[in-house]
Each structure stands twice: as structure tokens, then as C-alpha cells.
Enzyme design. Structure first.
Site, PDB file in Angstrom:
ATOM      1  N   VAL A 170     -11.818   0.181   5.617  1.00  0.00           N
ATOM      2  CA  VAL A 170     -12.999  -0.634   5.282  1.00  0.00           C
ATOM      3  C   VAL A 170     -13.222  -0.609   3.780  1.00  0.00           C
ATOM      4  O   VAL A 170     -13.416   0.455   3.187  1.00  0.00           O
ATOM      5  CB  VAL A 170     -14.277  -0.098   5.966  1.00  0.00           C
ATOM      6  CG1 VAL A 170     -15.443  -1.064   5.740  1.00  0.00           C
ATOM      7  CG2 VAL A 170     -14.055   0.147   7.438  1.00  0.00           C
TER       8      VAL A 170
ATOM      9  N   VAL B 119       0.844  -1.206   0.000  1.00  0.00           N
ATOM     10  CA  VAL B 119       0.000   0.000   0.000  1.00  0.00           C
ATOM     11  C   VAL B 119       0.877   1.254   0.000  1.00  0.00           C
ATOM     12  O   VAL B 119       0.644   2.201  -0.779  1.00  0.00           O
ATOM     13  CB  VAL B 119      -0.958   0.005   1.223  1.00  0.00           C
ATOM     14  CG1 VAL B 119      -1.808   1.253   1.222  1.00  0.00           C
ATOM     15  CG2 VAL B 119      -1.832  -1.237   1.218  1.00  0.00           C
TER      16      VAL B 119
ATOM     17  N   LYS C  25      -7.507  -0.980  10.390  1.00  0.00           N
ATOM     18  CA  LYS C  25      -8.805  -1.315  10.993  1.00  0.00           C
ATOM     19  C   LYS C  25      -8.637  -1.884  12.396  1.00  0.00           C
ATOM     20  O   LYS C  25      -9.473  -1.656  13.272  1.00  0.00           O
ATOM     21  CB  LYS C  25      -9.552  -2.313  10.107  1.00  0.00           C
ATOM     22  CG  LYS C  25      -8.807  -3.624   9.924  1.00  0.00           C
ATOM     23  CD  LYS C  25      -8.946  -4.256   8.585  1.00  0.00           C
ATOM     24  CE  LYS C  25      -7.742  -5.153   8.370  1.00  0.00           C
ATOM     25  NZ  LYS C  25      -7.484  -5.532   7.036  1.00  0.00           N
TER      26      LYS C  25
ATOM     27  N   ASP D   7     -11.396 -10.204  10.445  1.00  0.00           N
ATOM     28  CA  ASP D   7     -11.142  -9.020   9.611  1.00  0.00           C
ATOM     29  C   ASP D   7     -12.477  -8.323   9.303  1.00  0.00           C
ATOM     30  O   ASP D   7     -12.609  -7.103   9.442  1.00  0.00           O
ATOM     31  CB  ASP D   7     -10.438  -9.470   8.321  1.00  0.00           C
ATOM     32  CG  ASP D   7     -10.200  -8.337   7.347  1.00  0.00           C
ATOM     33  OD1 ASP D   7      -9.240  -7.582   7.552  1.00  0.00           O
ATOM     34  OD2 ASP D   7     -10.980  -8.203   6.390  1.00  0.00           O
TER      35      ASP D   7
ATOM     36  N   LYS E   2     -13.952  -4.459  10.531  1.00  0.00           N
ATOM     37  CA  LYS E   2     -14.507  -3.472   9.596  1.00  0.00           C
ATOM     38  C   LYS E   2     -15.958  -3.157   9.967  1.00  0.00           C
ATOM     39  O   LYS E   2     -16.376  -1.998   9.959  1.00  0.00           O
ATOM     40  CB  LYS E   2     -14.399  -4.004   8.162  1.00  0.00           C
ATOM     41  CG  LYS E   2     -12.939  -4.121   7.687  1.00  0.00           C
ATOM     42  CD  LYS E   2     -12.825  -4.936   6.414  1.00  0.00           C
ATOM     43  CE  LYS E   2     -11.390  -5.065   5.945  1.00  0.00           C
ATOM     44  NZ  LYS E   2     -11.205  -6.057   4.880  1.00  0.00           N
TER      45      LYS E   2
ATOM     46  N   GLY F 113      -1.809 -12.038  -2.720  1.00  0.00           N
ATOM     47  CA  GLY F 113      -1.577 -10.944  -1.766  1.00  0.00           C
ATOM     48  C   GLY F 113      -2.847 -10.379  -1.155  1.00  0.00           C
ATOM     49  O   GLY F 113      -2.836  -9.285  -0.597  1.00  0.00           O
TER      50      GLY F 113
HETATM   51  N1  HSE Z   1      -7.288  -9.350   3.949  1.00  0.00           N
HETATM   52  C1  HSE Z   1      -8.194  -8.296   3.633  1.00  0.00           C
HETATM   53  C2  HSE Z   1      -9.210  -8.854   2.642  1.00  0.00           C
HETATM   54  C3  HSE Z   1      -7.450  -7.135   3.020  1.00  0.00           C
HETATM   55  O1  HSE Z   1      -9.052  -9.975   2.180  1.00  0.00           O
HETATM   56  O2  HSE Z   1     -10.185  -8.191   2.360  1.00  0.00           O
HETATM   57  C4  HSE Z   1      -8.144  -5.833   3.134  1.00  0.00           C
HETATM   58  O3  HSE Z   1      -8.506  -5.512   4.425  1.00  0.00           O
END
Ligand code: HSE
Length: 437
Positions: free
Chosen positions: A134, A15, A107, A203, A207, A189
Site C-alpha cells: 500500500v 522492484v 496487495k 488496485d 489497498k 512504468g
Molecule cells: N499501479 C500501481 C499504481 C502501482 O499506479 O499506483 C503500485 O501499486
């Protein structure tokens, strides 16, 4: 010319590198749009020698992000290191306390310390922007924080994890195994360093905690979220969903109920014709149900360097324009504590897949247990033994798929516990909630 906005960036992964490239490529347009240039003047990362495909020669190098955060040569601190603890936490706190605006994609940090950091930003009169945290490039934070200020939101739900959506899409379309699809997501990735974080739903929960706060004016509270991941989803579920007119998606849902705010992350059956069901691969989507208007769905790239950098850059541009918006859309003093609606009280339709013992009375026994909990069935399908997994067929079990009308989570759990005690099924029942959309 108006003074440039001098930016320091901590974290030069995919990023950070994409951000440096985008700022260089968009320089003239950004200057025109913001009325002043945006200059990245300093960076900080673990390894100085690594080739990141961008030119860092003219930038001041810092080994310590906290030192960069407090350095007088920058006006804005961009945190792209990740993690809810240090060094990200101390660096962000230090920048805010020293009167610098902060842009972050983190996040985890915001889900854990969002309210405290927002208070700090408020005290210093600076911005704390986190659009990239998010849905990467999807401008969902801005939509909730600014675009829907005048609307009362009833429900917000979405596909917030690219890795899970990529896995479910590949499993469904290519008939590949879960493990193969996860490996591909990692190679591309998309997945976090620890993929369990993606596939077990955490994750998405982080969010969702931010979206719920923005939508309902509550303090960010990840602990109020019920979380289930996708690792139990089998090819048999995706095939059955397809036949019944559904797709399976990992959704984060926050909804106002008479009991309080229900926040949940779990694999979800959505009607194939709904907008959210069309969202495939690493793409994310968020739907907002607000009073008086038709639902709004935003769809876009939810992971990856360029998509995340795009959101970071729009946050930087807001700071360059001198905009300071309350991080959670209202002064922190007016954020309320979450009144959590218990998951047992959740009401909705359910998909249930059982491996039923193939002998007389089994169906009657299952039907009785469901009826005891006043669960009404929309459909029931018993497969021919040859359609079931061979190991189960050998044990004399056949797959039975039930779709219920709206009922309570508590009733489903009690009915299935009773079915288990009756010893008419083998293995654990698979349960997937159905979301109305
Ligand atoms: N690992 C996260 C996803 C990356 O797969 O959405 C972005 O937060």
C-alpha cells in the site's frame, strides 16, 4: 559478528532489481541499524539470462519459487511476483508453514487471502510484512499497525493509485486527453500490466481493503468495497471542479458510520485547499482521522521500483531485528467480520453535470425532481451553449452543473432517474461525490 539474515527473493522485476541494488548500497547502514547484516543469498525469476542491471553472479538461482521458499539456505522469503494465485500463494504459504518470515508487496494476494496467511504466520510465530503493498514508500502499514495502536480511527482515506493520480493531474494541468495520459503512465512504468485494474479502481480497492482492516480491526474483505473508476471523468468535469474550488481525485475511503463501515473507491471532489488536493502526479497520500487528534496525512511516492523496494527493505529490516507484529495489528482471532454500510445510505455532497435540453421548463423540472428527494442545492450553473461540447450544442443541449448540500446517495439516484424519465436531458448525468476534508 551476529549471524546475517539470509534472504531469498522471488521476482526480479523493477522492484526486485531495485531491492538488490538498495541492499548492496545500504549494507553498512543496515548492519548498524539492525545489529546484523542483511544478505540476499538466493533469487528466483522466469528468465535467468535477462540483464537487470544488478549483479546476480554470487546468488543461488532457483527456477521454482516454491522450492526457494522452502530452501534451508534462507531465513526470510521475499515475494515480489504478484498475483493472488499461484505461484505466489503456494510459495508464501510454504515459506510460512516452514517457519520462515515473509515480506511481500503483493496487495492482490493479501486482499484475497490475507486473513488465512496471517493465521499461518501466527501459527508459525513468524512475521508477514507487507508495507510495500500500500502506497509503496509511504510507511502507512507501520503507522496503523504500530504508531496508532492506542488511537480510535474514524476515517481513513487516500490517493492510493499513482497511475490514476498521474492521469488526473496531467489532464487537469496540461489539458490532455485521458488516453494520452494513460499511455504516458504506462510508458513510465506506473500502470499495472492490465491498466484497467488501475483506472477502474480495483488496485485502490485492494489497498483500501488492507488499510480498513488495519484501521478498524476487521477481516480483510474486498467484496465489501463499492468501486467506481476514473474512465468516465471528462475534461469538462475537471474544468468545472477548478472553477468551483475543487479538484478531482480517485480516493479510497473507509469510514465508520452508524450503519457500519462504509468502504468506497470513486472519483471524488476535494476542496482545492485541502492537503489531499495538493497531491499531484504519481504521488500517493493517506489521511487518518483519529479521535482526539488532528488528522494525520502521509504523502510520498506510491509506485515505481525504488519507492516500492524502500518499503520492502524496511520490512526486511524488522525481521532482521527480530520483530514479529501481528499482520493486521491484532491477533487474527480478534479480527471481526465487516458490517458493511450500504452505498445507498451514503451521505454527502454531490457534483452533478447534466446536458439539459435548452427549452422552457427544463430547469423547473430538474429542480422539482431534486426537491421531491429533499435535495438542497449549494450552487447551480448553466453554461452558455457555446461552452458545451459542440455535438451536444447541436442537439440543443446546454451543460448544467449542480452542487448539492449533504444528501443521501439513494435520493440522488432516485432524483436523476426521474429527471431521465422526464426527457429533459440528453445522455447520462455525470455524478461525482464530494468528500469533506
Ligand atoms: N499501479 C500501481 C499504481 C502501482 O499506479 O499506483 C503500485 O501499486
Amino acid at each position: 559478528m551476529t549471524k546475517p539474515l539470509r534472504v531469498g527473493v522471488a521476482g526480479l522485476g523493477t522492484v526486485g532489481a531495485a531491492l538488490i541494488a538498495q541492499v548492496a548500497a545500504q549494507r553498512a547502514q543496515l548492519t548498524a541499524r539492525c545489529g546484523r547484516p542483511i544478505d540476499i543469498v538466493a533469487v528466483c525469476a522466469r528468465s535467468k539470462g535477462k540483464n537487470r542491471g544488478v549483479d546476480l553472479k554470487k546468488l543461488k538461482w532457483f527456477a521454482d519459487p516454491v522450492e526457494l521458499a522452502g530452501d534451508p539456505s534462507i531465513d526470510l522469503f521475499v515475494e515480489l511476483m504478484g498475483g493472488s494465485g499461484d505461484p505466489a500463494k503456494t510459495a508464501v504459504e510454504f515459506a510460512l508453514a516452514s517457519g520462515k518470515s515473509v515480506v511481500t508487496a503483493n496487495k492482490a494476494l493479501l486482499a484475497k487471502h490475507g486473513v488465512k496467511l496471517a493465521q499461518l504466520a501466527e501459527k508459525s510465530g513468524v512475521a508477514l510484512n507487507y508495507e510495500a503493498a500500500v502506497g509503496a514508500a509511504i510507511p502507512i502499514v507501520k503507522t496503523l499497525r504500530e504508531g496508532l495502536t492506542g488511537n480510535s480511527i474514524d476515517r481513513i482515506y487516500g490517493i492510493l493509485n499513482g497511475t490514476c493520480n498521474y492521469i488526473l493531474t496531467r489532464m487537469e494541468q496540461e489539458k490532455l486527453s485521458f488516453a494520452e495520459c494513460l499511455k504516458q503512465a504506462q510508458e513510465l512504468g506506473y500502470a499495472e500490466a492490465n491498466p484497467a485494474f488501475d483506472i477502474e479502481g480495483h488496485d485502490t480497492a485492494q489497498k483500501l481493503s488492507l488499510l480498513a482492516s488495519l484501521a478498524f480491526g476487521t477481516k480483510v474483505d474486498q467484496s465489501a468495497i463499492y468501486v467506481e473508476g476514473i474512465s468516465s471523468i471528462a475534461a469538462a468535469d475537471l474544468a468545472a471542479a477548478d472553477e468551483l474550488g475543487y479538484r478531482v481525485k480517485l480516493l479510497g475511503v473507509a469510514v465508520k458510520t452508524p450503519q457500519g463501515i462504509e468502504q468506497r473507491v470513486h472519483p471524488t471532489m476535494v476542496r482545492k485547499e485541502s492537503s489531499i488536493a495538493q497531491v499531484m502526479g504519481v504521488t500517493n497520500a493517506v489521511t487518518i482521522d483519529a479521535k482526539g487528534i488532528n488528522p494525520i496525512t502521509l504523502i510520498g511516492p506510491g509506485a515505481g521500483g525504488a519507492a516500492t523496494a524502500s518499503a520492502v527493505l524496511s520490512d526486511i529490516a524488522d525481521v532482521a531485528r527480530g520483530q514479529v507484529t501481528s499482520p493486521f495489528g491484532r491477533p487474527t482471532g480478534s479480527l471481526t467480520s465487516v458490517r458493511k454500510a450500504p452505498m445507498q445510505r451514503h451521505e454527502g455532497g454531490y457534483y452533478i453535470r447534466l446536458m439539459a435540453r435548452d427549452k422552457p421548463g427544463t430547469a423547473a423540472s430538474i429542480a422539482t425532481r431534486l426537491a421531491e428527494q429533499e435535495i438542497s442545492l449549494e450552487s447551480i450553473v448553466q453554461r452558455h451553449p457555446k461552452d458545451g461540447p459542440s455535438a451536444d450544442t447541436a442537439k440543443g443541449s446546454v451543460p448544467v452543473i449542480l452542487i448539492t448540500y449533504a444528501t443521501s446517495e439513494d435520493g440522488v439516484r432516485k432524483a436523476l432517474a426521474a429527471v431521465g424519465r422526464d426527457k429533459v436531458i440528453s445522455g447520462r448525468p455525470q455524478v461525482i461525490r464530494i468528500e469533506k476534508n
